[in-house]
Design a protein around this motif. Structure first.
Motif, mmCIF file in Angstrom:
data_model
loop_
_atom_site.group_PDB
_atom_site.id
_atom_site.type_symbol
_atom_site.label_atom_id
_atom_site.label_comp_id
_atom_site.label_asym_id
_atom_site.label_seq_id
_atom_site.Cartn_x
_atom_site.Cartn_y
_atom_site.Cartn_z
ATOM 1 N N UNK A 1 6.601 15.272 -3.049
ATOM 2 C CA UNK A 1 6.176 15.035 -1.672
ATOM 3 C C UNK A 1 4.778 15.616 -1.448
ATOM 4 N N UNK A 2 4.507 16.783 -2.031
ATOM 5 C CA UNK A 2 3.206 17.427 -1.846
ATOM 6 C C UNK A 2 2.100 16.660 -2.557
ATOM 7 N N UNK A 3 2.377 16.274 -3.800
ATOM 8 C CA UNK A 3 1.369 15.572 -4.583
ATOM 9 C C UNK A 3 1.805 14.130 -4.773
ATOM 10 N N UNK A 4 1.485 13.285 -3.832
ATOM 11 C CA UNK A 4 1.865 11.876 -3.900
ATOM 12 C C UNK A 4 1.031 11.148 -4.929
ATOM 13 N N UNK A 5 1.612 10.095 -5.516
ATOM 14 C CA UNK A 5 0.901 9.426 -6.594
ATOM 15 C C UNK A 5 0.782 7.923 -6.349
ATOM 16 N N UNK A 6 -0.421 7.410 -6.590
ATOM 17 C CA UNK A 6 -0.674 5.970 -6.485
ATOM 18 C C UNK A 6 -1.001 5.463 -7.882
ATOM 19 N N UNK A 7 -0.397 4.338 -8.254
ATOM 20 C CA UNK A 7 -0.549 3.849 -9.631
ATOM 21 C C UNK A 7 -1.553 2.705 -9.729
ATOM 22 N N UNK A 8 -1.766 2.280 -10.964
ATOM 23 C CA UNK A 8 -2.805 1.295 -11.226
ATOM 24 C C UNK A 8 -2.464 -0.095 -10.699
ATOM 25 N N UNK A 9 -1.271 -0.590 -11.031
ATOM 26 C CA UNK A 9 -0.948 -1.966 -10.692
ATOM 27 C C UNK A 9 -0.370 -2.050 -9.276
ATOM 28 N N UNK A 10 -1.126 -2.671 -8.364
ATOM 29 C CA UNK A 10 -0.655 -2.683 -6.977
ATOM 30 C C UNK A 10 0.654 -3.448 -6.811
ATOM 31 N N UNK A 11 0.911 -4.430 -7.685
ATOM 32 C CA UNK A 11 2.125 -5.225 -7.547
ATOM 33 C C UNK A 11 3.377 -4.447 -7.897
ATOM 34 N N UNK A 12 3.239 -3.527 -8.860
ATOM 35 C CA UNK A 12 4.429 -2.873 -9.389
ATOM 36 C C UNK A 12 4.775 -1.569 -8.691
ATOM 37 N N UNK A 13 4.183 -1.309 -7.537
ATOM 38 C CA UNK A 13 4.588 -0.089 -6.842
ATOM 39 C C UNK A 13 4.995 -0.348 -5.404
ATOM 40 N N UNK A 14 4.983 -1.608 -4.992
ATOM 41 C CA UNK A 14 5.467 -1.927 -3.652
ATOM 42 C C UNK A 14 6.906 -2.403 -3.773
ATOM 43 N N UNK A 15 7.778 -1.834 -2.960
ATOM 44 C CA UNK A 15 9.208 -2.045 -3.129
ATOM 45 C C UNK A 15 9.750 -3.102 -2.174
ATOM 46 N N UNK A 16 9.275 -3.072 -0.934
ATOM 47 C CA UNK A 16 9.923 -3.883 0.094
ATOM 48 C C UNK A 16 9.207 -5.219 0.302
ATOM 49 N N UNK A 17 9.865 -6.107 1.038
ATOM 50 C CA UNK A 17 9.335 -7.454 1.247
ATOM 51 C C UNK A 17 8.403 -7.540 2.445
ATOM 52 N N UNK A 18 8.312 -6.464 3.215
ATOM 53 C CA UNK A 18 7.434 -6.440 4.378
ATOM 54 C C UNK A 18 6.621 -5.155 4.310
ATOM 55 N N UNK A 19 5.333 -5.242 4.651
ATOM 56 C CA UNK A 19 4.431 -4.101 4.521
ATOM 57 C C UNK A 19 4.990 -2.832 5.160
ATOM 58 N N UNK A 20 5.406 -2.916 6.440
ATOM 59 C CA UNK A 20 5.818 -1.673 7.117
ATOM 60 C C UNK A 20 7.109 -1.102 6.517
ATOM 61 N N UNK B 1 -4.703 -1.016 8.209
ATOM 62 C CA UNK B 1 -3.909 -2.206 7.874
ATOM 63 C C UNK B 1 -2.866 -2.504 8.947
ATOM 64 N N UNK B 2 -3.068 -1.957 10.158
ATOM 65 C CA UNK B 2 -2.013 -2.082 11.172
ATOM 66 C C UNK B 2 -1.678 -3.531 11.503
ATOM 67 N N UNK B 3 -2.708 -4.371 11.541
ATOM 68 C CA UNK B 3 -2.417 -5.755 11.938
ATOM 69 C C UNK B 3 -1.682 -6.546 10.845
ATOM 70 N N UNK B 4 -1.587 -5.952 9.662
ATOM 71 C CA UNK B 4 -0.883 -6.637 8.561
ATOM 72 C C UNK B 4 0.548 -6.142 8.396
ATOM 73 N N UNK B 5 1.044 -5.336 9.351
ATOM 74 C CA UNK B 5 2.308 -4.630 9.118
ATOM 75 C C UNK B 5 3.507 -5.536 8.905
ATOM 76 N N UNK B 6 3.437 -6.776 9.411
ATOM 77 C CA UNK B 6 4.587 -7.675 9.268
ATOM 78 C C UNK B 6 4.436 -8.672 8.124
ATOM 79 N N UNK B 7 3.361 -8.551 7.350
ATOM 80 C CA UNK B 7 3.129 -9.508 6.268
ATOM 81 C C UNK B 7 3.952 -9.157 5.032
ATOM 82 N N UNK B 8 4.290 -10.169 4.225
ATOM 83 C CA UNK B 8 4.865 -9.825 2.913
ATOM 84 C C UNK B 8 3.739 -9.406 1.974
ATOM 85 N N UNK B 9 3.946 -8.357 1.152
ATOM 86 C CA UNK B 9 2.859 -7.824 0.329
ATOM 87 C C UNK B 9 2.240 -8.846 -0.634
#
Lengths: 275, 266
Positions: free
Chosen positions: A83-102, A132-140
């Protein structure tokens, strides 16, 4: 208050027991709270491994890593460390889990068991911070690479991480996506987040407060961008490039133009030449 | 080739049916299916058809979309119809030719089965047409929650559905890319008989599977980095809430169901 958010003490790591080569070979590094550090190095220099070690995805073979005073090999602290040291990875596709941005941004706080109303607040705040607030309902999958990476960053922000580690977040992006991500990171650094950026691009590294050069699992150079990139020969020796402006300035100096040898920003060179 | 593919078949408009709680819709759909099998007279079916028609009209989904669900199972309905006609014994023989015997009971039974299947498909299509996949997943997870104690992995099922939905478009895109790459090297996906065409898919499937596994690996790491540790103590941002419309829908449905039971007793 602890001044160093990340303390790496003589850490060694190898992937297999039989490997005789260490991927990370005796690294010691302290990262101050609120600092923007860039770690550069060519492929196989151990920089990505180092990032995974900080996030406790991998555990050091020897040595210790402390995140905000917590030992990464201490199992009971695992979730606090992540939680303290959050990590972002290289491939943007392989780290988004849900079907909607928010929903995706809510994934982290949901895992922590945060109250629904509080999650809502955090998600909205994170979306606004990365713009990215206006994109909150988009699919990634309908977003650009840069936008996806900003969503991934927002997902870490929603965890309330003090420190964000990014493992080559721009490697798969186009130039405009890279600029988007860098702008976002600079903005986060301004609001007090500690940033550790692992990158291939020297033009990104010069924007950091501190540049660490890694080669063969070890730290070779460490200092401000100016200090590091004025070491032209050393940088080339580790198979890295210097920023384009520096290269240009060096050529000009050879041709007899009177310039200092530590130019790393475009603006700097422009100002000097136009005097 | 994959451009027109939509996930599920959600038809996104605003309507009283769309805004119902997914749990209410799922339970009503199940009860509707049960009601179909309780009925034993054609007159009552008219009543069911009228009820379904009202539901479809108030959902604002064009009728042809609801019918579209029938297309893939048309043959199943047809075969069921024929088998029922031929296999049901009865007293009054309407038509006889060698071993083929059509009786009044057979016709009746076949008619019932065809009607039941048609209405069943139309009813469930209405559920998927009016509920987004995300809400459907949420609803299923919520309804399965009480069964966690007897070992139903409610959260895991919902998580799997979410990830599948998330990665379908990504993998589609990738399939297209690999297809183009292999075609440019001379792969042929379109000619030959069925067996040959299936064989020719190997250079498409192997890279696709390898990349899918790599994605799974990376996703698992990213999920762990974001403190994912299974369904225990997990909260959800979106909470399902029953509203006025849900209670009205339940009320209407209870009347519908009661009438069917009454008609059966008579």
């Amino acid at each position: 208050m602890e001044d160093n958010i990340i303390k790496i003490e003589n850490v060694k790591f190898k992937y297999g027991k039989e490997d005789n080569k260490y991927a990370v070979d005796g690294v010691s590094l302290n990262i101050k709270k609120g600092q923007f550090t860039a770690i550069i190095g060519h492929n196989g220099s151990g920089k990505s491994t180092l990032a995974k070690l900080i996030n406790s995805i991998l555990l050091p073979t020897e040595g210790k890593i402390f995140v905000k005073g917590m030992d990464t090999s201490d199992d009971s602290k695992l979730w606090d460390i992540r939680q303290t040291a959050g990590m972002v990875f290289q491939n943007p596709d392989n780290q988004l889990v849900a079907t909607i941005v928010e929903e995706d941004i809510a994934f982290g706080p949901e895992n922590q068991g945060v109250e629904p109303s509080e999650i809502r607040k955090r998600v909205d705040a994170a979306l606004n911070t990365v713009g990215m607030y206006e994109y909150r309902r988009r699919p990634p999958h309908l977003l650009s690479g840069g936008q996806k990476q900003r969503i991934a960053i927002a997902g870490i922000l929603a965890l309330n991480s003090d420190c964000i580690i990014l493992d080559e977040p721009t490697a798969m992006l186009d130039p405009s996506g890279r600029v988007e991500v860098m702008e976002t990171l600079k903005k986060l650094n301004k609001i007090g987040k500690t940033i550790v950026l692992i990158t291939h691009y020297m033009d990104e590294a010069v924007q950091a407060d501190r540049v660490v050069v890694m080669d063969k699992g070890n730290i070779r150079l460490d200092g401000t961008p100016k200090e590091v990139f004025s070491n032209l020969d050393a940088i080339k020796k580790f198979g890295l490039d210097v920023p384009q402006v520096t290269e240009l300035a060096q050529v000009l100096i050879k041709e007899g133009v009177d310039l200092p040898s530590d130019i790393i920003y475009v603006k700097e060179l422009v100002d000097l030449l136009c005097q | 080739m994959f451009k027109n593919l939509t996930i599920g078949q959600h038809y996104p408009v605003e309507s009283p049916v769309h805004s119902l709680d997914p749990r209410v819709k799922i339970i009503m759909t199940f009860a509707f299916i049960i009601s179909l099998f309780l009925i034993e007279s054609f007159v009552t079916y008219l009543y069911v058809i009228a009820f379904l028609a009202v539901a479809i009209i108030s959902s604002k989904v064009p009728f042809k979309f609801v019918l579209r669900g029938l297309r893939p199972i048309f043959f199943i309905i047809l075969i069921t119809f024929i088998i029922n006609i031929l296999m049901t014994p009865g007293n009054v023989i309407i038509f006889e030719l060698g071993f083929i015997k059509i009786t009044d009971a057979g016709l009746r039974q076949a008619g019932f089965m065809a009607l039941r299947l048609t209405l069943l498909i139309m009813g469930t299509s209405l559920l998927t047409l009016t509920t987004s996949p995300i809400l459907l997943t949420d609803g299923i997870e919520n309804l399965l929650n009480p069964f966690k104690k007897i070992g139903v992995p409610a959260h895991e099922l919902a998580m799997m559905m979410t990830i599948a939905l998330r990665f379908i478009p990504t993998l589609m895109e990738e399939t297209e890319k690999i297809m183009k790459a292999q075609k440019s090297r001379g792969a042929d996906f379109e000619s030959g008989n069925v067996i040959n065409r299936a064989k020719n898919l190997i250079p498409l499937l192997v890279p696709l599977f390898i990349s899918a596994f790599r994605r799974a690996d990376e996703l698992a790491m990213a999920m762990e980095a974001r403190c994912y540790r299974g369904g225990e103590n997990r909260t959800r941002m979106r909470q399902l809430k029953m509203e006025m419309g849900d209670y009205v829908a339940i009320f209407i449905f209870v009347i519908y169901f009661a009438m069917i039971i009454v008609s059966k007793i008579w």
